[in-house]
Write a protein that holds these residues in place. Structure first.
Motif, PDB file in Angstrom:
ATOM      1  N   GLU A   1       0.829  -1.212   0.000  1.00 44.49           N
ATOM      2  CA  GLU A   1       0.000   0.000   0.000  1.00 44.49           C
ATOM      3  C   GLU A   1       0.859   1.257   0.000  1.00 44.49           C
ATOM      4  O   GLU A   1       0.522   2.251  -0.631  1.00 44.49           O
ATOM      5  N   ARG A   2       1.961   1.228   0.734  1.00 48.05           N
ATOM      6  CA  ARG A   2       2.774   2.441   0.932  1.00 48.05           C
ATOM      7  C   ARG A   2       3.939   2.540  -0.045  1.00 48.05           C
ATOM      8  O   ARG A   2       4.789   3.408   0.095  1.00 48.05           O
ATOM      9  N   MET A   3       3.967   1.664  -1.022  1.00 49.68           N
ATOM     10  CA  MET A   3       5.059   1.709  -1.998  1.00 49.68           C
ATOM     11  C   MET A   3       4.791   2.802  -3.031  1.00 49.68           C
ATOM     12  O   MET A   3       3.744   2.830  -3.659  1.00 49.68           O
ATOM     13  N   THR A   4       5.754   3.686  -3.193  1.00 52.68           N
ATOM     14  CA  THR A   4       5.669   4.747  -4.189  1.00 52.68           C
ATOM     15  C   THR A   4       6.512   4.372  -5.407  1.00 52.68           C
ATOM     16  O   THR A   4       7.367   3.487  -5.332  1.00 52.68           O
ATOM     17  N   PRO A   5       6.306   5.057  -6.538  1.00 51.22           N
ATOM     18  CA  PRO A   5       7.169   4.793  -7.696  1.00 51.22           C
ATOM     19  C   PRO A   5       8.651   4.988  -7.379  1.00 51.22           C
ATOM     20  O   PRO A   5       9.500   4.229  -7.850  1.00 51.22           O
ATOM     21  N   GLY A   6       8.950   6.014  -6.568  1.00 48.09           N
ATOM     22  CA  GLY A   6      10.347   6.277  -6.219  1.00 48.09           C
ATOM     23  C   GLY A   6      10.960   5.161  -5.387  1.00 48.09           C
ATOM     24  O   GLY A   6      12.123   4.792  -5.574  1.00 48.09           O
ATOM     25  N   LYS A   7      10.188   4.622  -4.451  1.00 46.27           N
ATOM     26  CA  LYS A   7      10.679   3.509  -3.630  1.00 46.27           C
ATOM     27  C   LYS A   7      10.864   2.243  -4.467  1.00 46.27           C
ATOM     28  O   LYS A   7      11.813   1.482  -4.263  1.00 46.27           O
ATOM     29  N   LEU A   8       9.961   2.025  -5.414  1.00 50.38           N
ATOM     30  CA  LEU A   8      10.096   0.856  -6.281  1.00 50.38           C
ATOM     31  C   LEU A   8      11.341   0.978  -7.148  1.00 50.38           C
ATOM     32  O   LEU A   8      12.061  -0.008  -7.368  1.00 50.38           O
ATOM     33  N   ARG A   9      11.616   2.186  -7.598  1.00 51.43           N
ATOM     34  CA  ARG A   9      12.838   2.411  -8.396  1.00 51.43           C
ATOM     35  C   ARG A   9      14.079   2.053  -7.555  1.00 51.43           C
ATOM     36  O   ARG A   9      15.013   1.409  -8.055  1.00 51.43           O
ATOM     37  N   SER A  10      14.082   2.433  -6.304  1.00 53.74           N
ATOM     38  CA  SER A  10      15.202   2.085  -5.414  1.00 53.74           C
ATOM     39  C   SER A  10      15.287   0.575  -5.196  1.00 53.74           C
ATOM     40  O   SER A  10      16.381   0.011  -5.096  1.00 53.74           O
ATOM     41  N   ALA A  11      14.122  -0.094  -5.137  1.00 55.06           N
ATOM     42  CA  ALA A  11      14.106  -1.545  -4.935  1.00 55.06           C
ATOM     43  C   ALA A  11      14.734  -2.260  -6.127  1.00 55.06           C
ATOM     44  O   ALA A  11      15.491  -3.225  -5.961  1.00 55.06           O
ATOM     45  N   PHE A  12      14.442  -1.793  -7.332  1.00 54.45           N
ATOM     46  CA  PHE A  12      15.039  -2.411  -8.513  1.00 54.45           C
ATOM     47  C   PHE A  12      16.547  -2.188  -8.548  1.00 54.45           C
ATOM     48  O   PHE A  12      17.305  -3.066  -8.957  1.00 54.45           O
ATOM     49  N   LYS A  13      16.981  -1.023  -8.119  1.00 48.79           N
ATOM     50  CA  LYS A  13      18.421  -0.782  -8.063  1.00 48.79           C
ATOM     51  C   LYS A  13      19.088  -1.708  -7.047  1.00 48.79           C
ATOM     52  O   LYS A  13      20.210  -2.181  -7.258  1.00 48.79           O
TER      53      LYS A  13
ATOM     54  N   PHE B   1      11.894 -10.113  -4.577  1.00 48.09           N
ATOM     55  CA  PHE B   1      12.028  -9.163  -3.455  1.00 48.09           C
ATOM     56  C   PHE B   1      12.043  -9.926  -2.131  1.00 48.09           C
ATOM     57  O   PHE B   1      12.865  -9.653  -1.246  1.00 48.09           O
ATOM     58  N   GLU B   2      11.134 -10.873  -2.003  1.00 44.72           N
ATOM     59  CA  GLU B   2      11.012 -11.637  -0.757  1.00 44.72           C
ATOM     60  C   GLU B   2      12.266 -12.467  -0.505  1.00 44.72           C
ATOM     61  O   GLU B   2      12.792 -12.510   0.612  1.00 44.72           O
ATOM     62  N   ALA B   3      12.759 -13.144  -1.556  1.00 42.14           N
ATOM     63  CA  ALA B   3      13.946 -13.989  -1.408  1.00 42.14           C
ATOM     64  C   ALA B   3      15.181 -13.172  -1.057  1.00 42.14           C
ATOM     65  O   ALA B   3      16.066 -13.644  -0.328  1.00 42.14           O
ATOM     66  N   CYS B   4      15.244 -11.942  -1.577  1.00 50.89           N
ATOM     67  CA  CYS B   4      16.411 -11.087  -1.331  1.00 50.89           C
ATOM     68  C   CYS B   4      16.251 -10.203  -0.094  1.00 50.89           C
ATOM     69  O   CYS B   4      17.154  -9.421   0.235  1.00 50.89           O
ATOM     70  N   GLY B   5      15.117 -10.305   0.575  1.00 51.06           N
ATOM     71  CA  GLY B   5      14.892  -9.496   1.769  1.00 51.06           C
ATOM     72  C   GLY B   5      14.743  -8.019   1.473  1.00 51.06           C
ATOM     73  O   GLY B   5      15.124  -7.178   2.297  1.00 51.06           O
ATOM     74  N   ILE B   6      14.178  -7.687   0.318  1.00 49.70           N
ATOM     75  CA  ILE B   6      14.011  -6.286  -0.077  1.00 49.70           C
ATOM     76  C   ILE B   6      12.566  -5.866   0.147  1.00 49.70           C
ATOM     77  O   ILE B   6      11.636  -6.476  -0.396  1.00 49.70           O
ATOM     78  N   ASP B   7      12.366  -4.850   0.968  1.00 48.04           N
ATOM     79  CA  ASP B   7      11.045  -4.288   1.211  1.00 48.04           C
ATOM     80  C   ASP B   7      11.019  -2.881   0.619  1.00 48.04           C
ATOM     81  O   ASP B   7      11.616  -1.957   1.184  1.00 48.04           O
ATOM     82  N   PRO B   8      10.348  -2.687  -0.516  1.00 53.36           N
ATOM     83  CA  PRO B   8      10.348  -1.365  -1.166  1.00 53.36           C
ATOM     84  C   PRO B   8       9.893  -0.234  -0.244  1.00 53.36           C
ATOM     85  O   PRO B   8      10.355   0.900  -0.366  1.00 53.36           O
ATOM     86  N   GLU B   9       9.007  -0.548   0.703  1.00 51.96           N
ATOM     87  CA  GLU B   9       8.504   0.489   1.608  1.00 51.96           C
ATOM     88  C   GLU B   9       9.619   1.122   2.437  1.00 51.96           C
ATOM     89  O   GLU B   9       9.521   2.287   2.829  1.00 51.96           O
ATOM     90  N   GLU B  10      10.651   0.347   2.722  1.00 49.74           N
ATOM     91  CA  GLU B  10      11.716   0.815   3.615  1.00 49.74           C
ATOM     92  C   GLU B  10      12.835   1.551   2.884  1.00 49.74           C
ATOM     93  O   GLU B  10      13.769   2.047   3.520  1.00 49.74           O
ATOM     94  N   LEU B  11      12.756   1.632   1.569  1.00 48.39           N
ATOM     95  CA  LEU B  11      13.845   2.222   0.783  1.00 48.39           C
ATOM     96  C   LEU B  11      13.605   3.699   0.510  1.00 48.39           C
ATOM     97  O   LEU B  11      12.469   4.191   0.564  1.00 48.39           O
ATOM     98  N   PRO B  12      14.670   4.449   0.188  1.00 53.39           N
ATOM     99  CA  PRO B  12      14.514   5.883  -0.081  1.00 53.39           C
ATOM    100  C   PRO B  12      13.822   6.142  -1.413  1.00 53.39           C
ATOM    101  O   PRO B  12      13.772   5.285  -2.291  1.00 53.39           O
ATOM    102  N   GLU B  13      13.298   7.349  -1.544  1.00 51.58           N
ATOM    103  CA  GLU B  13      12.644   7.769  -2.777  1.00 51.58           C
ATOM    104  C   GLU B  13      13.683   8.028  -3.870  1.00 51.58           C
ATOM    105  O   GLU B  13      14.793   8.467  -3.588  1.00 51.58           O
ATOM    106  N   SER B  14      13.281   7.746  -5.104  1.00 49.05           N
ATOM    107  CA  SER B  14      14.122   8.052  -6.264  1.00 49.05           C
ATOM    108  C   SER B  14      13.179   8.457  -7.388  1.00 49.05           C
ATOM    109  O   SER B  14      12.851   7.668  -8.268  1.00 49.05           O
TER     110      SER B  14
END
Length: 405
Positions: free
Chosen positions: A126-138, A256-269
Protein backbone atom coordinates in the motif's frame (compact mmCIF):
# COMPACT_ATOMS: atom_id res chain seq x y z
CA UNK A 1 10.09 -31.96 -5.16
CA UNK A 2 7.26 -30.18 -6.96
CA UNK A 3 7.74 -27.54 -9.64
CA UNK A 4 6.81 -24.73 -7.23
CA UNK A 5 9.14 -26.07 -4.53
CA UNK A 6 11.98 -26.26 -7.03
CA UNK A 7 11.26 -22.72 -8.19
CA UNK A 8 11.35 -21.31 -4.65
CA UNK A 9 14.53 -23.24 -3.81
CA UNK A 10 16.35 -21.85 -6.85
CA UNK A 11 15.26 -18.27 -6.11
CA UNK A 12 16.29 -18.47 -2.47
CA UNK A 13 19.52 -20.51 -2.81
CA UNK A 14 20.58 -20.24 -6.46
CA UNK A 15 21.24 -23.00 -8.97
CA UNK A 16 24.71 -23.91 -7.67
CA UNK A 17 23.42 -26.13 -4.87
CA UNK A 18 22.79 -29.84 -4.39
CA UNK A 19 19.10 -30.12 -5.23
CA UNK A 20 16.80 -32.75 -3.69
CA UNK A 21 15.24 -35.25 -6.14
CA UNK A 22 13.29 -33.42 -8.83
CA UNK A 23 11.93 -33.74 -12.35
CA UNK A 24 14.79 -32.77 -14.74
CA UNK A 25 12.27 -31.22 -17.13
CA UNK A 26 11.07 -28.88 -14.39
CA UNK A 27 14.64 -27.70 -13.85
CA UNK A 28 15.12 -27.20 -17.59
CA UNK A 29 11.90 -25.16 -17.76
CA UNK A 30 13.20 -22.84 -15.04
CA UNK A 31 16.71 -22.49 -16.46
CA UNK A 32 15.68 -22.22 -20.13
CA UNK A 33 12.11 -20.81 -20.21
CA UNK A 34 12.61 -19.45 -23.72
CA UNK A 35 12.48 -23.02 -25.03
CA UNK A 36 8.97 -23.59 -23.63
CA UNK A 37 5.54 -21.99 -24.10
CA UNK A 38 4.26 -19.42 -21.57
CA UNK A 39 2.12 -22.21 -20.06
CA UNK A 40 3.82 -25.46 -19.10
CA UNK A 41 2.54 -28.82 -17.92
CA UNK A 42 3.94 -29.97 -14.57
CA UNK A 43 2.07 -33.25 -14.16
CA UNK A 44 0.29 -36.02 -16.03
CA UNK A 45 -3.30 -35.83 -17.20
CA UNK A 46 -6.17 -38.21 -16.50
CA UNK A 47 -9.92 -38.44 -16.82
CA UNK A 48 -11.99 -36.02 -18.84
CA UNK A 49 -10.52 -32.82 -17.42
CA UNK A 50 -8.03 -32.56 -20.29
CA UNK A 51 -10.94 -31.98 -22.65
CA UNK A 52 -11.81 -28.89 -20.61
CA UNK A 53 -8.25 -27.62 -21.03
CA UNK A 54 -8.52 -28.06 -24.80
CA UNK A 55 -11.93 -26.34 -24.99
CA UNK A 56 -10.65 -23.37 -22.99
CA UNK A 57 -8.02 -22.43 -25.61
CA UNK A 58 -9.43 -20.21 -28.36
CA UNK A 59 -6.13 -20.45 -30.24
CA UNK A 60 -6.14 -24.26 -30.59
CA UNK A 61 -2.75 -24.44 -28.89
CA UNK A 62 -3.59 -27.59 -26.88
CA UNK A 63 -3.61 -31.16 -28.16
CA UNK A 64 -3.41 -34.62 -26.59
CA UNK A 65 -0.12 -36.49 -27.02
CA UNK A 66 0.48 -40.23 -27.36
CA UNK A 67 0.63 -40.58 -23.56
CA UNK A 68 -2.81 -39.09 -23.13
CA UNK A 69 -1.56 -35.82 -21.65
CA UNK A 70 -2.11 -32.31 -22.94
CA UNK A 71 0.61 -30.83 -25.14
CA UNK A 72 0.97 -27.07 -25.62
CA UNK A 73 2.13 -25.66 -28.94
CA UNK A 74 4.73 -22.94 -28.29
CA UNK A 75 3.93 -21.14 -31.55
CA UNK A 76 0.18 -21.04 -30.97
CA UNK A 77 0.08 -20.39 -27.22
CA UNK A 78 -0.69 -16.73 -26.53
CA UNK A 79 -0.37 -17.04 -22.76
CA UNK A 80 -3.98 -16.17 -22.00
CA UNK A 81 -4.05 -18.43 -18.88
CA UNK A 82 -7.50 -19.83 -19.70
CA UNK A 83 -6.18 -23.40 -19.67
CA UNK A 84 -4.50 -22.86 -16.29
CA UNK A 85 -7.85 -21.87 -14.83
CA UNK A 86 -9.59 -24.78 -16.57
CA UNK A 87 -7.16 -27.48 -15.40
CA UNK A 88 -8.91 -29.19 -12.47
CA UNK A 89 -5.77 -31.09 -11.46
CA UNK A 90 -3.58 -27.99 -11.24
CA UNK A 91 -1.05 -29.46 -13.65
CA UNK A 92 -0.75 -26.38 -15.85
CA UNK A 93 1.17 -23.36 -14.65
CA UNK A 94 2.78 -20.18 -15.90
CA UNK A 95 6.41 -20.37 -16.96
CA UNK A 96 8.93 -18.57 -14.75
CA UNK A 97 11.76 -16.49 -16.20
CA UNK A 98 13.33 -15.29 -12.96
CA UNK A 99 16.52 -17.38 -12.93
CA UNK A 100 17.94 -16.40 -16.36
CA UNK A 101 16.59 -12.85 -16.08
CA UNK A 102 18.32 -12.06 -12.80
CA UNK A 103 21.49 -13.77 -13.99
CA UNK A 104 21.55 -11.42 -16.99
CA UNK A 105 20.76 -8.37 -14.85
CA UNK A 106 23.74 -9.08 -12.61
CA UNK A 107 26.15 -9.77 -15.45
CA UNK A 108 29.19 -7.50 -14.94
CA UNK A 109 29.63 -4.64 -17.37
CA UNK A 110 26.07 -4.62 -18.78
CA UNK A 111 23.37 -2.04 -18.15
CA UNK A 112 20.02 -3.47 -17.08
CA UNK A 113 16.65 -1.71 -17.04
CA UNK A 114 13.37 -2.69 -15.42
CA UNK A 115 10.47 -1.71 -17.69
CA UNK A 116 7.51 -1.43 -15.35
CA UNK A 117 3.93 -1.74 -16.64
CA UNK A 118 1.40 1.07 -15.96
CA UNK A 119 -0.54 -1.23 -13.59
CA UNK A 120 2.30 -1.37 -11.05
CA UNK A 121 1.11 1.01 -8.31
CA UNK A 122 -0.09 -0.74 -5.18
CA UNK A 123 0.88 -4.20 -6.43
CA UNK A 124 3.67 -4.78 -3.91
CA UNK A 125 2.39 -2.81 -0.92
CA UNK A 126 0.00 0.00 0.00
CA UNK A 127 2.77 2.44 0.93
CA UNK A 128 5.06 1.71 -2.00
CA UNK A 129 5.67 4.75 -4.19
CA UNK A 130 7.17 4.79 -7.70
CA UNK A 131 10.35 6.28 -6.22
CA UNK A 132 10.68 3.51 -3.63
CA UNK A 133 10.10 0.86 -6.28
CA UNK A 134 12.84 2.41 -8.40
CA UNK A 135 15.20 2.08 -5.41
CA UNK A 136 14.11 -1.54 -4.94
CA UNK A 137 15.04 -2.41 -8.51
CA UNK A 138 18.42 -0.78 -8.06
CA UNK A 139 18.92 -2.92 -4.95
CA UNK A 140 18.30 -5.98 -7.13
CA UNK A 141 21.03 -4.93 -9.54
CA UNK A 142 19.14 -2.92 -12.15
CA UNK A 143 20.67 0.34 -13.32
CA UNK A 144 17.29 2.01 -13.62
CA UNK A 145 13.53 1.68 -13.85
CA UNK A 146 11.60 2.99 -16.84
CA UNK A 147 7.85 3.57 -16.67
CA UNK A 148 6.25 2.04 -19.76
CA UNK A 149 3.46 4.61 -19.32
CA UNK A 150 5.76 7.15 -21.01
CA UNK A 151 5.70 4.97 -24.11
CA UNK A 152 1.95 4.55 -23.75
CA UNK A 153 1.97 8.35 -24.10
CA UNK A 154 3.85 8.10 -27.39
CA UNK A 155 1.57 5.34 -28.71
CA UNK A 156 -1.47 7.39 -27.64
CA UNK A 157 -0.15 10.25 -29.74
CA UNK A 158 0.45 7.92 -32.69
CA UNK A 159 -3.03 6.39 -32.46
CA UNK A 160 -4.60 9.85 -32.14
CA UNK A 161 -2.74 11.01 -35.24
CA UNK A 162 -3.86 7.87 -37.10
CA UNK A 163 -7.45 8.49 -36.05
CA UNK A 164 -7.35 12.17 -36.96
CA UNK A 165 -5.94 11.40 -40.41
CA UNK A 166 -7.81 8.24 -41.36
CA UNK A 167 -11.08 8.07 -39.41
CA UNK A 168 -12.38 11.58 -38.89
CA UNK A 169 -12.43 12.22 -42.63
CA UNK A 170 -13.82 8.99 -44.09
CA UNK A 171 -16.20 7.63 -41.46
CA UNK A 172 -14.32 4.35 -40.98
CA UNK A 173 -13.48 2.81 -37.59
CA UNK A 174 -10.28 1.94 -35.74
CA UNK A 175 -9.55 -1.15 -33.65
CA UNK A 176 -7.21 -0.84 -30.71
CA UNK A 177 -5.58 -1.45 -28.22
CA UNK A 178 -2.02 -2.10 -29.27
CA UNK A 179 -1.10 -2.62 -25.61
CA UNK A 180 -3.02 -5.90 -25.15
CA UNK A 181 -1.37 -8.96 -26.75
CA UNK A 182 -4.51 -11.07 -26.24
CA UNK A 183 -6.66 -8.59 -28.19
CA UNK A 184 -4.12 -8.34 -31.01
CA UNK A 185 -3.71 -12.14 -31.11
CA UNK A 186 -7.49 -12.59 -31.38
CA UNK A 187 -7.66 -10.25 -34.36
CA UNK A 188 -4.59 -11.70 -36.08
CA UNK A 189 -5.47 -15.37 -35.59
CA UNK A 190 -9.27 -15.47 -35.47
CA UNK A 191 -10.55 -12.27 -37.10
CA UNK A 192 -7.76 -11.66 -39.59
CA UNK A 193 -10.05 -9.82 -42.02
CA UNK A 194 -10.20 -6.94 -39.53
CA UNK A 195 -6.44 -6.32 -39.59
CA UNK A 196 -6.78 -3.26 -41.92
CA UNK A 197 -8.62 -1.50 -39.09
CA UNK A 198 -5.74 -1.98 -36.63
CA UNK A 199 -3.07 0.76 -36.56
CA UNK A 200 0.35 -0.70 -37.31
CA UNK A 201 1.82 0.05 -33.92
CA UNK A 202 3.88 -1.91 -31.44
CA UNK A 203 2.75 -2.13 -27.84
CA UNK A 204 4.14 0.29 -25.23
CA UNK A 205 6.24 -2.58 -23.86
CA UNK A 206 7.94 -3.18 -27.22
CA UNK A 207 8.31 0.57 -27.87
CA UNK A 208 10.02 0.97 -24.50
CA UNK A 209 12.37 -1.94 -25.11
CA UNK A 210 13.26 -0.75 -28.60
CA UNK A 211 14.05 2.77 -27.41
CA UNK A 212 16.22 1.52 -24.54
CA UNK A 213 18.09 -0.73 -27.00
CA UNK A 214 18.53 2.16 -29.44
CA UNK A 215 20.03 4.38 -26.74
CA UNK A 216 21.95 1.54 -25.02
CA UNK A 217 22.38 -1.30 -27.57
CA UNK A 218 23.90 -3.81 -25.13
CA UNK A 219 21.42 -3.20 -22.31
CA UNK A 220 19.33 -5.96 -20.73
CA UNK A 221 15.62 -5.10 -20.81
CA UNK A 222 13.22 -6.78 -18.39
CA UNK A 223 9.51 -6.03 -18.59
CA UNK A 224 7.51 -6.46 -15.37
CA UNK A 225 3.72 -6.58 -15.34
CA UNK A 226 0.56 -8.56 -14.52
CA UNK A 227 0.29 -10.30 -17.88
CA UNK A 228 1.43 -13.80 -18.83
CA UNK A 229 0.66 -13.11 -22.52
CA UNK A 230 3.48 -10.56 -22.60
CA UNK A 231 5.94 -13.48 -22.40
CA UNK A 232 4.56 -14.74 -25.71
CA UNK A 233 4.46 -11.28 -27.27
CA UNK A 234 8.12 -10.62 -26.50
CA UNK A 235 9.08 -13.71 -28.55
CA UNK A 236 7.08 -12.88 -31.70
CA UNK A 237 9.56 -12.99 -34.62
CA UNK A 238 8.95 -9.49 -36.00
CA UNK A 239 9.42 -7.77 -32.62
CA UNK A 240 11.71 -10.20 -30.78
CA UNK A 241 14.83 -8.67 -29.25
CA UNK A 242 13.25 -5.51 -27.88
CA UNK A 243 12.52 -7.11 -24.51
CA UNK A 244 14.93 -9.75 -23.27
CA UNK A 245 12.83 -11.10 -20.39
CA UNK A 246 9.28 -10.76 -19.12
CA UNK A 247 8.58 -11.20 -15.42
CA UNK A 248 5.18 -10.99 -13.78
CA UNK A 249 4.40 -8.97 -10.67
CA UNK A 250 4.26 -12.26 -8.77
CA UNK A 251 7.71 -13.27 -9.98
CA UNK A 252 9.33 -9.98 -8.99
CA UNK A 253 7.53 -10.12 -5.63
CA UNK A 254 9.09 -13.55 -5.10
CA UNK A 255 12.54 -12.07 -5.86
CA UNK A 256 12.03 -9.16 -3.46
CA UNK A 257 11.01 -11.64 -0.76
CA UNK A 258 13.95 -13.99 -1.41
CA UNK A 259 16.41 -11.09 -1.33
CA UNK A 260 14.89 -9.50 1.77
CA UNK A 261 14.01 -6.29 -0.08
CA UNK A 262 11.04 -4.29 1.21
CA UNK A 263 10.35 -1.36 -1.17
CA UNK A 264 8.50 0.49 1.61
CA UNK A 265 11.72 0.81 3.61
CA UNK A 266 13.85 2.22 0.78
CA UNK A 267 14.51 5.88 -0.08
CA UNK A 268 12.64 7.77 -2.78
CA UNK A 269 14.12 8.05 -6.26
CA UNK A 270 11.61 10.15 -8.22
CA UNK A 271 11.77 10.47 -11.99
CA UNK A 272 8.14 10.26 -13.13
CA UNK A 273 7.79 11.19 -16.81
CA UNK A 274 4.35 9.99 -17.92
CA UNK A 275 1.09 11.90 -18.37
CA UNK A 276 -2.36 10.95 -17.15
CA UNK A 277 -3.11 9.50 -20.58
CA UNK A 278 -0.26 6.99 -20.42
CA UNK A 279 -0.98 5.93 -16.84
CA UNK A 280 -4.63 4.97 -17.42
CA UNK A 281 -3.70 2.42 -20.10
CA UNK A 282 -3.71 -0.11 -17.27
CA UNK A 283 -7.50 -0.26 -16.91
CA UNK A 284 -10.49 -0.81 -19.17
CA UNK A 285 -11.44 2.34 -21.06
CA UNK A 286 -8.08 3.97 -20.46
CA UNK A 287 -6.83 3.76 -24.04
CA UNK A 288 -10.11 5.13 -25.41
CA UNK A 289 -10.09 7.98 -22.92
CA UNK A 290 -6.45 8.82 -23.64
CA UNK A 291 -6.88 8.83 -27.42
CA UNK A 292 -10.12 10.80 -27.26
CA UNK A 293 -8.55 13.53 -25.14
CA UNK A 294 -5.50 13.70 -27.41
CA UNK A 295 -7.59 13.84 -30.61
CA UNK A 296 -9.58 16.72 -29.13
CA UNK A 297 -6.36 18.62 -28.54
CA UNK A 298 -5.03 17.82 -31.99
CA UNK A 299 -8.20 18.87 -33.77
CA UNK A 300 -10.43 21.02 -31.51
CA UNK A 301 -12.61 22.20 -34.44
CA UNK A 302 -13.50 18.73 -35.70
CA UNK A 303 -17.10 17.97 -36.66
CA UNK A 304 -16.81 14.19 -36.18
CA UNK A 305 -16.14 13.11 -32.60
CA UNK A 306 -14.38 10.09 -31.20
CA UNK A 307 -17.11 7.59 -30.34
CA UNK A 308 -15.72 4.76 -28.26
CA UNK A 309 -16.78 1.27 -27.29
CA UNK A 310 -14.88 -1.04 -24.98
CA UNK A 311 -14.89 -4.72 -24.10
CA UNK A 312 -12.82 -6.57 -21.52
CA UNK A 313 -12.40 -10.29 -21.13
CA UNK A 314 -12.20 -12.70 -24.08
CA UNK A 315 -15.97 -13.49 -24.30
CA UNK A 316 -16.91 -9.80 -24.29
CA UNK A 317 -14.22 -8.99 -26.86
CA UNK A 318 -15.49 -11.71 -29.17
CA UNK A 319 -19.06 -10.51 -28.76
CA UNK A 320 -18.07 -6.95 -29.63
CA UNK A 321 -16.22 -8.12 -32.74
CA UNK A 322 -19.10 -10.32 -33.88
CA UNK A 323 -21.52 -7.40 -33.51
CA UNK A 324 -19.14 -5.24 -35.51
CA UNK A 325 -18.90 -7.88 -38.25
CA UNK A 326 -22.71 -8.13 -38.34
CA UNK A 327 -23.06 -4.46 -39.16
CA UNK A 328 -23.83 -3.20 -35.67
CA UNK A 329 -21.04 -0.63 -35.69
CA UNK A 330 -22.14 2.15 -33.35
CA UNK A 331 -18.68 3.60 -32.65
CA UNK A 332 -15.55 4.59 -34.55
CA UNK A 333 -12.98 3.56 -31.93
CA UNK A 334 -13.09 0.06 -30.45
CA UNK A 335 -10.92 -0.91 -27.49
CA UNK A 336 -10.42 -4.53 -26.53
CA UNK A 337 -8.66 -5.84 -23.43
CA UNK A 338 -8.15 -9.57 -22.92
CA UNK A 339 -8.58 -9.45 -19.13
CA UNK A 340 -11.65 -8.32 -17.21
CA UNK A 341 -10.84 -4.88 -15.83
CA UNK A 342 -7.94 -4.43 -18.24
CA UNK A 343 -4.30 -4.98 -17.25
CA UNK A 344 -5.14 -4.52 -13.55
CA UNK A 345 -7.15 -7.75 -13.91
CA UNK A 346 -4.21 -9.65 -15.39
CA UNK A 347 -3.67 -13.26 -14.24
CA UNK A 348 -0.47 -12.37 -12.40
CA UNK A 349 -1.63 -9.18 -10.72
CA UNK A 350 -1.13 -9.41 -6.97
CA UNK A 351 -4.09 -7.29 -5.85
CA UNK A 352 -7.79 -7.32 -6.77
CA UNK A 353 -8.65 -5.60 -10.06
CA UNK A 354 -10.93 -3.03 -8.40
CA UNK A 355 -8.18 -2.06 -5.97
CA UNK A 356 -5.74 -1.98 -8.87
CA UNK A 357 -8.06 0.29 -10.86
CA UNK A 358 -8.36 2.67 -7.90
CA UNK A 359 -4.56 2.88 -7.62
CA UNK A 360 -4.22 3.51 -11.37
CA UNK A 361 -6.80 6.30 -11.29
CA UNK A 362 -5.19 7.91 -8.24
CA UNK A 363 -1.75 7.82 -9.86
CA UNK A 364 -3.20 9.23 -13.07
CA UNK A 365 -4.77 12.12 -11.17
CA UNK A 366 -1.34 12.97 -9.74
CA UNK A 367 0.20 13.36 -13.20
CA UNK A 368 1.27 16.95 -13.94
CA UNK A 369 0.21 16.57 -17.59
CA UNK A 370 -3.11 15.38 -18.99
CA UNK A 371 -2.04 14.19 -22.46
CA UNK A 372 1.17 13.42 -24.36
CA UNK A 373 0.83 16.73 -26.21
CA UNK A 374 1.34 18.51 -22.87
CA UNK A 375 4.11 16.21 -21.69
CA UNK A 376 7.54 17.80 -22.35
CA UNK A 377 9.28 14.45 -21.80
CA UNK A 378 7.49 13.03 -24.86
CA UNK A 379 8.78 15.87 -27.04
CA UNK A 380 12.27 15.58 -25.53
CA UNK A 381 12.46 11.82 -26.11
CA UNK A 382 11.12 12.05 -29.67
CA UNK A 383 13.65 14.78 -30.46
CA UNK A 384 16.42 12.58 -29.11
CA UNK A 385 15.21 9.77 -31.37
CA UNK A 386 15.23 12.02 -34.42
CA UNK A 387 11.57 13.06 -34.66
CA UNK A 388 11.37 16.82 -35.01
CA UNK A 389 7.56 17.04 -35.24
CA UNK A 390 4.82 14.80 -33.85
CA UNK A 391 3.54 14.25 -37.38
CA UNK A 392 6.74 12.35 -38.14
CA UNK A 393 5.37 9.55 -35.97
CA UNK A 394 3.26 8.63 -39.00
CA UNK A 395 5.95 9.23 -41.58
CA UNK A 396 9.12 7.67 -40.18
CA UNK A 397 8.30 5.92 -36.94
CA UNK A 398 10.03 2.61 -37.57
CA UNK A 399 10.68 2.16 -33.85
CA UNK A 400 6.97 2.33 -33.08
CA UNK A 401 5.62 0.42 -36.10
CA UNK A 402 5.00 -3.25 -36.79
CA UNK A 403 3.54 -4.81 -39.91
CA UNK A 404 0.76 -7.23 -39.05
CA UNK A 405 0.62 -10.26 -41.34
Amino acid sequence: MTFDELYKTLIEQGEDIQLPPHDPKHLDCLLHPEEYPPVIRTGGCGGDCKQECMKSCIFDAISINENGSVEIDSEKCAGCSACINACKRGNLTASRDVIPAMKAVREPGRLAYALIAPAFLGQFSERMTPGKLRSAFKALGFDGMVEVALFADILTLKEALEFDRNILHDGDYQLTSCCCPMWIAMIRKIYHELIPHVPGAVSPMIACGRVVKKLHPDAVTVFIGPCLAKKSEAREPDIAGAVDYVLTFQEIYDVFEACGIDPEELPESDKDHSSRAGRIYARTGGVSEAVRATVEQLNPKKTIHVQTKQADGVPACRKMIEELKNGKADANFYEGMGCVGGCVGGPKAIIDKEEGRAHVNAYADQAPYATPLENPYVAELLERLGYHTVEELLEQSDIFIREFD
